[in-house]
Design an enzyme around this catalytic site. Structure first.
Site, PDB file in Angstrom:
ATOM      1  CE1 TYR A 193      -3.378  -4.592   1.035  1.00 17.58           C
ATOM      2  CE2 TYR A 193      -3.655  -3.368  -1.017  1.00 17.58           C
ATOM      3  CZ  TYR A 193      -4.043  -3.642   0.277  1.00 17.58           C
ATOM      4  OH  TYR A 193      -5.131  -2.984   0.822  1.00 17.58           O
TER       5      TYR A 193
ATOM      6  CG  ASN B  41      -6.231  -7.769   3.429  1.00 17.06           C
ATOM      7  OD1 ASN B  41      -6.528  -7.216   4.494  1.00 17.06           O
ATOM      8  ND2 ASN B  41      -5.847  -7.079   2.362  1.00 17.06           N
TER       9      ASN B  41
ATOM     10  CG  ASP C 187      -2.272  -6.675   4.264  1.00 15.98           C
ATOM     11  OD1 ASP C 187      -2.846  -7.669   4.764  1.00 15.98           O
ATOM     12  OD2 ASP C 187      -2.795  -5.553   4.206  1.00 15.98           O
TER      13      ASP C 187
ATOM     14  CG  ASP D 236      -4.069   0.669   9.026  1.00 20.07           C
ATOM     15  OD1 ASP D 236      -3.042   0.489   8.333  1.00 20.07           O
ATOM     16  OD2 ASP D 236      -5.202   0.807   8.525  1.00 20.07           O
TER      17      ASP D 236
ATOM     18  CD  GLU E 190      -3.377  -0.450   1.857  1.00 20.64           C
ATOM     19  OE1 GLU E 190      -4.231   0.335   1.391  1.00 20.64           O
ATOM     20  OE2 GLU E 190      -3.433  -0.911   3.011  1.00 20.64           O
TER      21      GLU E 190
END
Length: 259
Positions: A108, A151, A149, A249, A34
């Site tokens: 990602y 997710n 990441d 975050d 990101e």
């Protein structure tokens, strides 16, 4: 060789926090997600001045991945094979040359919400493509690291409040099954190999005091090929970066290899 993965949630927003972490943690390789920047807009010179080589695969305002390396990088490729129509910048590969050459796969993975819908279909299809790429790399019998990441909340102990995620794309049984299908090829989760305990998180939402309440989830992973797993020395999470000034975050997750 210290390899870290870090979803920075926007390079412009993390223009001070990212260099500060690099200075403290001193990873040999940082795989970023990101970055939210086109390639020419990424401030490479800041990191080059710190001794890092910079390779990016970006797009305007969304997604984007990058590899920063203190060691030489070779054979850089961008994009995940299997769908020529996919225009989202979510994947970059390179080989880092240390004592041992290690293939780096920075990813990602799509979020997938809302469920059901085309975004979730895209997530599962993307994971099928990642599975295919992992199989290709395994045939080469080389050390490789698929980090980023994901997710994916792999198991309930990876969430402070698993009941809140039952219907979310990050924790649905089909999502977890797709992740485990990749891992079942013979890949090792670096963090879990060294720290199997519950209560380890890599993401805390900005909302509802999630950080202050430690209402986190673990969704950032480094999966190691058998050859890379044989080199694993240690792994960890740089949790304190979440308490810093203007934090992402997410926080960095890292692995140390004898490479």
């Amino acid at each position: 060789m210290k390899i870290a993965t870090f979803n920075i949630n926007g390079i412009k927003a993390r223009i001070e926090a990212l260099p500060a972490w690099l200075e403290i943690a001193k990873p040999d390789v940082a795989m970023l997600q990101e970055i939210k920047s086109v390639d020419e807009g990424f401030p490479s010179e800041i990191f080059e001045d710190m001794g890092y080589r910079v390779e990016t695969h970006g797009q305007k305002s969304f997604n984007g991945v990058a590899i920063l390396s203190r060691l030489p990088l070779e054979d850089v490729t961008r994009g995940l094979a299997g769908d020529d129509t996919d225009e989202q910048a979510r994947y970059i590969e390179a080989t880092v040359i240390g004592k041992t050459a290690v293939r780096l796969c920075c990813l990602y993975l799509p979020n997938g919400n809302p469920v059901p819908g085309p975004k979730y279909d895209y997530k599962l299809a993307w994971m099928d493509r990642l599975h295919a790429r992992a199989k290709e790399l395994l045939v080469q019998e080389i050390p490789f690291v698929m980090a980023g990441d994901y997710n994916i909340i792999e198991q309930d102990t990876d969430a402070a409040k698993p009941e809140l995620w039952r219907e979310d794309a990050l924790a649905l049984p089909t999502s977890r099954a797709a992740y485990r299908k990749i891992a079942a090829l013979g890949l090792t989760n670096a963090l879990r190999a060294k720290h199997p305990e519950a209560g380890l998180y890599s993401f805390w939402d900005y909302q509802a005091g999630a950080w202050q309440k430690n209402n986190g989830i673990l969704i950032d992973h480094l999966l190691l090929s058998p050859q890379a797993a044989d080199l694993l020395i240690d792994a960890g999470i740089d949790k304190n970066t979440r308490a810093g000034d203007k934090p992402s975050d997410h926080v960095p997750v890292w692995a140390q290899l004898d490479a």
